[in-house]
Motif scaffolding. Structure first.
Motif, short mmCIF file in Angstrom:
data_model
loop_
_atom_site.label_atom_id
_atom_site.label_comp_id
_atom_site.label_asym_id
_atom_site.label_seq_id
_atom_site.Cartn_x
_atom_site.Cartn_y
_atom_site.Cartn_z
N GLY A 121 58.17 47.82 74.22
CA GLY A 121 57.15 47.58 74.64
C GLY A 121 56.09 48.42 75.21
O GLY A 121 56.73 49.27 76.10
N GLU A 122 55.04 48.74 74.79
CA GLU A 122 54.14 49.46 74.92
C GLU A 122 53.33 48.95 76.09
O GLU A 122 52.70 48.17 75.58
CB GLU A 122 53.38 49.75 74.17
N LEU A 123 53.20 49.00 77.27
CA LEU A 123 52.82 48.18 78.59
C LEU A 123 51.76 48.47 78.83
O LEU A 123 51.56 47.75 80.50
CB LEU A 123 54.18 47.61 79.26
N ALA A 124 50.44 48.80 77.91
CA ALA A 124 49.61 49.25 78.71
C ALA A 124 49.17 50.63 77.54
O ALA A 124 48.59 51.62 77.89
CB ALA A 124 50.33 50.47 80.38
N TYR A 125 48.58 49.73 77.12
CA TYR A 125 47.43 50.29 76.10
C TYR A 125 46.27 50.49 76.00
O TYR A 125 45.89 49.41 76.52
CB TYR A 125 48.12 49.86 74.55
N PRO A 126 45.45 51.43 76.03
CA PRO A 126 46.32 52.46 75.67
C PRO A 126 45.47 53.19 76.59
O PRO A 126 45.01 53.37 77.74
CB PRO A 126 44.67 53.16 74.88
N LEU A 127 46.91 54.64 76.78
CA LEU A 127 46.85 55.77 77.82
C LEU A 127 45.71 56.35 78.05
O LEU A 127 44.76 56.69 79.07
CB LEU A 127 47.93 56.25 77.84
N ASP A 170 42.36 57.26 74.83
CA ASP A 170 41.85 56.94 73.73
C ASP A 170 42.49 56.21 73.23
O ASP A 170 42.74 56.89 72.37
CB ASP A 170 40.17 57.49 73.69
N ASP A 171 41.54 54.91 72.57
CA ASP A 171 42.46 53.99 71.79
C ASP A 171 41.96 55.07 70.29
O ASP A 171 43.51 54.98 68.90
CB ASP A 171 41.64 52.59 71.61
N ALA A 172 41.24 55.21 69.85
CA ALA A 172 41.00 55.50 68.84
C ALA A 172 41.66 56.95 68.50
O ALA A 172 42.80 56.18 67.44
CB ALA A 172 39.50 55.94 68.51
N ARG A 173 41.96 57.87 69.03
CA ARG A 173 42.92 59.39 69.17
C ARG A 173 44.40 58.71 69.15
O ARG A 173 45.31 58.88 68.32
CB ARG A 173 43.01 59.78 69.73
N GLU A 174 44.76 57.80 69.97
CA GLU A 174 46.36 57.50 69.78
C GLU A 174 46.72 56.38 69.06
O GLU A 174 47.82 56.91 68.49
CB GLU A 174 46.22 56.69 71.21
N TRP A 175 45.74 55.47 68.17
CA TRP A 175 45.58 54.76 67.33
C TRP A 175 46.61 55.15 66.54
O TRP A 175 47.77 55.27 65.69
CB TRP A 175 45.49 53.24 67.14
N ALA A 176 45.48 56.66 65.94
CA ALA A 176 46.12 57.34 64.65
C ALA A 176 47.51 57.53 65.38
O ALA A 176 48.23 58.07 63.86
CB ALA A 176 44.46 57.98 64.28
N LEU A 177 47.88 58.43 65.73
CA LEU A 177 48.93 59.45 66.24
C LEU A 177 49.95 58.19 66.34
O LEU A 177 51.17 59.21 65.36
CB LEU A 177 48.73 59.52 67.29
N LEU A 178 50.22 57.34 66.94
CA LEU A 178 50.93 56.35 67.17
C LEU A 178 50.78 55.82 65.94
O LEU A 178 52.20 55.56 65.23
CB LEU A 178 50.27 54.81 67.95
N SER A 179 50.98 55.47 64.93
CA SER A 179 50.94 54.70 63.56
C SER A 179 51.30 55.77 62.51
O SER A 179 52.38 55.52 62.08
CB SER A 179 49.94 54.04 63.24
N ASP A 180 50.48 56.70 62.88
CA ASP A 180 51.25 58.16 62.30
C ASP A 180 52.61 58.66 62.24
O ASP A 180 53.90 58.71 61.29
CB ASP A 180 49.49 59.35 61.93
N THR A 181 52.90 58.60 63.45
CA THR A 181 54.55 58.51 63.65
C THR A 181 55.48 57.56 64.07
O THR A 181 56.13 57.91 63.57
CB THR A 181 54.53 59.12 65.23
N ALA A 200 44.00 45.24 80.22
CA ALA A 200 42.74 43.42 80.85
C ALA A 200 41.99 44.84 81.24
O ALA A 200 40.84 44.29 80.51
CB ALA A 200 43.46 43.39 81.86
N LEU A 201 42.23 45.77 81.25
CA LEU A 201 40.30 46.89 82.19
C LEU A 201 41.35 48.24 81.45
O LEU A 201 41.78 48.77 81.32
CB LEU A 201 40.49 46.66 83.70
N GLY A 202 39.91 49.24 80.96
CA GLY A 202 40.12 50.21 80.80
C GLY A 202 41.14 50.97 81.89
O GLY A 202 40.97 50.86 82.49
N ARG A 203 41.54 51.84 81.18
CA ARG A 203 42.09 52.94 82.33
C ARG A 203 41.09 53.92 83.23
O ARG A 203 39.68 53.81 82.24
CB ARG A 203 42.82 54.54 81.44
N GLY A 204 41.55 53.54 83.88
CA GLY A 204 40.03 54.29 85.38
C GLY A 204 38.76 53.38 85.85
O GLY A 204 38.34 53.86 86.46
#
Lengths: 305, 549
Positions: B232-238, B240-251, B267-271
């Protein structure tokens, strides 16, 4: 190295009126190019007639100011401000309601290229006492108040004058910081920002039909000053003299020093070179009597001989 | 329809109490047809094409292990750094032996520096801890290299020590470093807010895309190494969504990846500490429709109460910390309640990061209010981490129908350090109060929160059943759990925490054919040897994935 950009930190617990203060300062500040850094500018609700441009992370205002969202990295947001041409004259940083202002002040005030100007902590006149006794946030709320340079008491228009006096008396037991009344978030920009305070305060005249929001006094020494004595005088200054800033000559070394005091926090540091030697003081108490201060300060000047 | 494969084994622990043990399991198209013996499987095998695969005849099969809480992106940043750690870390590309003295630390660092010869890379090493490694300072690092920038990153991420070449490399004006109250140039220490100044420059290297991708590749291998088939990835995204999603799905969305990942969005964006709850509800609805085979969202969200446990920023009830400092709230309590309410009314499963007893208290007070406003059953409100708590809270967790996902490794690494330096013996020895959870009948999972703990489920189970601290001493044996509970906590009960118990977590007809293949039987080895059981590899949706030798 170019001048460090001063940061005014605006802290205060959730719902204490920080956003109202931000909006007031954006409207009232006429001369400085400000950058306002907030956790989420969507929540700031900037007046529409002030807005020139906006995108996902920043709002540009017609008066040359900019409002940016911090995102997840305050340091990166500050560095980005430093890269702007020209860089802003001052930063207004709205801290999140749960952050310890002391920590944010350490981070932001020492970030390369920046320096801390003042910590203003907003206190909600209606609820601050109750929050300061809350099961989960009592420590946080008290700690925020304790490390304020100036406490801005908000929402006083919603409580009786009696209640307002009570909360002010209580604040004095919690924090050494002076309390200024800020219904509608009306903190004078001259109190929030020290940049060019000499010229700004000295030249500040109320606009037609308006009452001045603060009293100022300029002290010009006859001679170089004894720094130790000056420290003592500034340390005992009337608590309603909220800011002191200026440059003087150290009688012992003959070199210029920069004097800055906000609330109870005072710093005297070496200055590169000065244009004019004087101290400017500001108080939101319009009846402030500066005569006694002037006499004490005069005693710091050391006649050559 | 594909042919049935029947895996036979020395023993199969199904984790299904109705049929706890078996010797053969039939699999087709990635799903379990039936588990039992060759004898009981006969009706299926008589009617369908099949073959018997005896490669596990000497092995023990368990349901694929599940870690319901780890952070691949965080791991990707760290795994590209050499580790020098006080505890042994078994990583896919190396075993980092325990380094427990100053001399050994310096020797190891010099060896690593020598391996960098011929490159002009900077050296960033993670794992330093003063309790074991003593005074590693600028002078010590200068003696190792005067030319290569060296950065020693502390175990809890709150301090970096640099040599002269490193300080120079940061590219920050010296006057700005000198005046900083949390930077000490004479010792080369950058801590807390001073560390942020160093991290700004280091991030350009650590987050550089090629390096980051290599890190993610190592995370992939680490997850396999631990024997996981679901995480379980329990706090997505670390970040930013777009970059991370591309990297994660690609890998991760590849045929050679032997696990799936359920993603729980923040539930809230990081920061962000404040925000509009209804906007966040809408934002999270936006993840719908993105699911692929291995990467998918469910009905869950993540909220936070108090600060980090390794950083000692958990919120503690009286009498607090020995040194008098205070923890932090990651969200204002009122804001936490508003967000929790918005997602509660949406019918979401809410996971709450809680590390101190006051963090737990806020989560439970809030849950109690929400239960009064709109009662829900089977809501699976989950307390995550569960560092410090008290026995009364365990009872309340049970009363309110909440469940727990615990990082029990805290006890192993920090139990003694926090006893001596942070909160004293009574509360430190009782951290991760899992024995009480078992007694109260509260469902709980064990997680690593990788890299807060090694991503090794058998290691987490080992801590839970033995409560052996770093020195080897047992801390609060009363809070040990049974072996059955510990093994459930990395299989079927972890599946329950992820709300995936109908698909994974035990070996029964209809579930995904995910297995972890062990060389020894956890119920046969002494409890203190549990973590040493060698793992052959895994079977993911019917396909064997051996560990490379």
């Amino acid at each position: 190295m170019s001048e460090r950009i001063p940061i005014t930190l605006l802290s205060g617990y959730l719902g204490s009126g920080k956003t109202t203060i931000v909006n007031h300062l954006l409207r009232a500040e006429k001369n400085l190019r400000l950058a306002v850094l907030v956790n989420d500018f969507g929540a700031v609700n900037i007046d529409a007639d002030l807005i020139e441009n906006s995108d996902a992370t920043s709002v540009e205002l017609t008066n040359g100011c900019v409002c940016c969202s911090i995102g997840d990295d305050l340091g990166a947001a500050l560095s980005a401000q430093r890269e702007r041409t020209p860089p802003p004259d001052a930063i207004l940083l709205e801290a999140s309601g749960v952050s310890e202002p002391a920590r944010i002040a350490r981070l932001a005030g020492h970030w390369p290229g920046f320096t801390l100007d003042a910590i203003i902590v907003a206190a909600d006149g209606e609820t601050v006492r109750q929050r300061a006794g809350d099961k989960f946030v009592s420590h946080l709320v008290q700690s925020q108040l304790r490390c304020a340079d100036i406490i801005a008491l908000t929402k006083t228009d919603l409580i009786s004058s009696q209640a307002s006096l009570h909360v002010q008396a209580w604040l004095r037991t919690v924090s050494p910081a002076p309390v200024v009344m800020a219904p509608d978030g009306a903190v004078p920009p001259e109190l929030a920002f020290s940049v060019n305070s000499g010229q700004r305060m000295a030249g500040a005249q109320p606009e037609d039909g308006q009452h001045p929001a603060f009293a100022t006094f300029t002290w010009t020494p006859s001679h170089p000053v004894d720094i130790a004595r000056l420290h003592a005088v500034l340390g005992n200054l009337h608590e309603d003299i909220h800011r002191v800033k200026g440059q003087l000559v150290d009688a012992r070394t003959g070199t210029p020093v920069l004097v800055q005091k906000v609330g109870q926090r005072c710093a005297i540091t070496n200055a590169s070179e000065a244009e004019q030697f004087c101290l400017v003081m500001i108080s939101v108490d319009l009846q402030m009597d500066f005569k006694r201060v002037a006499a004490d300060l005069d005693a710091c000047a050391v006649a050559p001989g | 329809m594909a042919e049935i494969t029947v895996f036979t084994a020395k023993k199969i622990h199904t984790m299904n109490p109705s049929l706890p043990h078996a010797s053969a399991v039939a699999v087709r198209d990635g799903r379990i047809i039936e588990v039992g013996s060759l004898e009981t499987l006969k009706p299926w095998l008589d009617q369908h094409a099949h073959h018997i695969d005896n490669r596990f005849a000497d092995h023990v099969i368990m349901p694929g292990f599940i870690d319901p809480h780890l952070h691949p992106t965080l791991g990707a940043i760290l795994l590209t750094c050499p580790f020098i750690t006080a505890m042994e870390w078994r990583l896919p590309d190396r075993i980092c032996p325990a380094v427990t003295s100053h001399e050994a630390y310096v020797t190891r660092l010099a060896e690593i520096e020598a391996e960098f010869a011929g490159t002009d890379d900077i050296l960033v090493t993670w794992g330093f801890h003063r309790i074991w490694h003593g005074d590693v300072n600028r002078a010590v690092l200068n003696a190792i290299s005067t030319t290569r920038p060296i950065f020693v990153w502390q175990r809890s991420f709150h301090e970096i020590i640099a040599n002269d070449a490193g300080i120079e490399w940061l590219g920050v004006a010296r006057a700005d470093l000198e005046r900083h109250p949390q930077i000490d140039l004479s010792t080369g220490r950058f801590f807390e807010t001073g560390m942020a100044v160093a991290a700004q420059s280091l991030n350009t290297v650590l987050m550089e895309p090629v390096r980051f991708r290599r890190g993610l590749e190592l995370v992939k291998q680490a997850v396999h190494l631990g024997g996981h088939t679901t995480i379980g990835e329990l706090a997505y995204p670390l970040l930013d969504d777009a970059r991370e999603w591309a990297l994660l799905s690609d890998t991760l969305e590849r045929d050679d990846v032997p696990f799936r990942m359920k993603i729980t969005p923040r539930a809230l964006g990081r920061g962000k500490f404040e925000g509009n709850a209804s906007e966040d509800v809408e934002r999270i609805k936006g993840f719908k429709g993105r699911d692929s085979h291995r990467l998918f969202f469910g009905n869950s969200v993540k909220l936070f109460t108090d600060g980090g446990f390794f950083a000692e920023l958990m919120q503690m009830m009286d009498p607090g910390f020995i040194d008098g400092h205070h923890g932090e709230w990651l969200m204002a309590p009122e804001q936490f309640e508003k967000h929790a309410r918005a997602f509660w009314l949406e019918g979401k499963q809410i996971h709450v990061h809680c590390t101190g007893d006051m963090g737990v208290e806020l989560a439970l007070d809030t849950l109690e209010k929400l239960q009064a406003e709109k009662p829900r059953f089977n809501h699976r409100f989950t307390i995550e981490h569960f560092g410090v708590s008290n026995p009364e809270q365990v009872r309340r967790i049970a009363d309110l129908g909440a469940i727990v996902s615990a990082n029990v490794y805290y006890l192993h690494e920090l139990g003694e350090a926090y006893w001596q330096k942070s909160i004293g013996f009574e509360r430190a020895s009782q951290m991760a109060r899992v024995g009480s959870l078992e007694r109260a009948g509260v469902t709980f999972a064990l997680h690593s929160d990788f890299t807060m703990a090694p991503a090794l489920p058998l290691n987490s189970a080992w801590v839970a059943v033995n409560r052996i601290a770093e020195s080897g001493a047992v801390l609060c044996a009363e809070e040990c759990v049974s072996l059955d509970a510990a093994m459930r906590a990395i299989t079927i009960d972890a599946a329950y925490v992820l709300a995936m118990e109908n698909e994974i977590g035990s070996i029964r007809a209809g579930k995904k054919a995910d297995f972890t293949i062990l060389e020894q039987d956890p119920w046969d080895v002494p409890l203190e040897k549990l973590r040493d059981i060698p793992i052959w590899g895994t079977v993911f949706e019917g396909t064997p994935f051996p560990h490379s030798k």
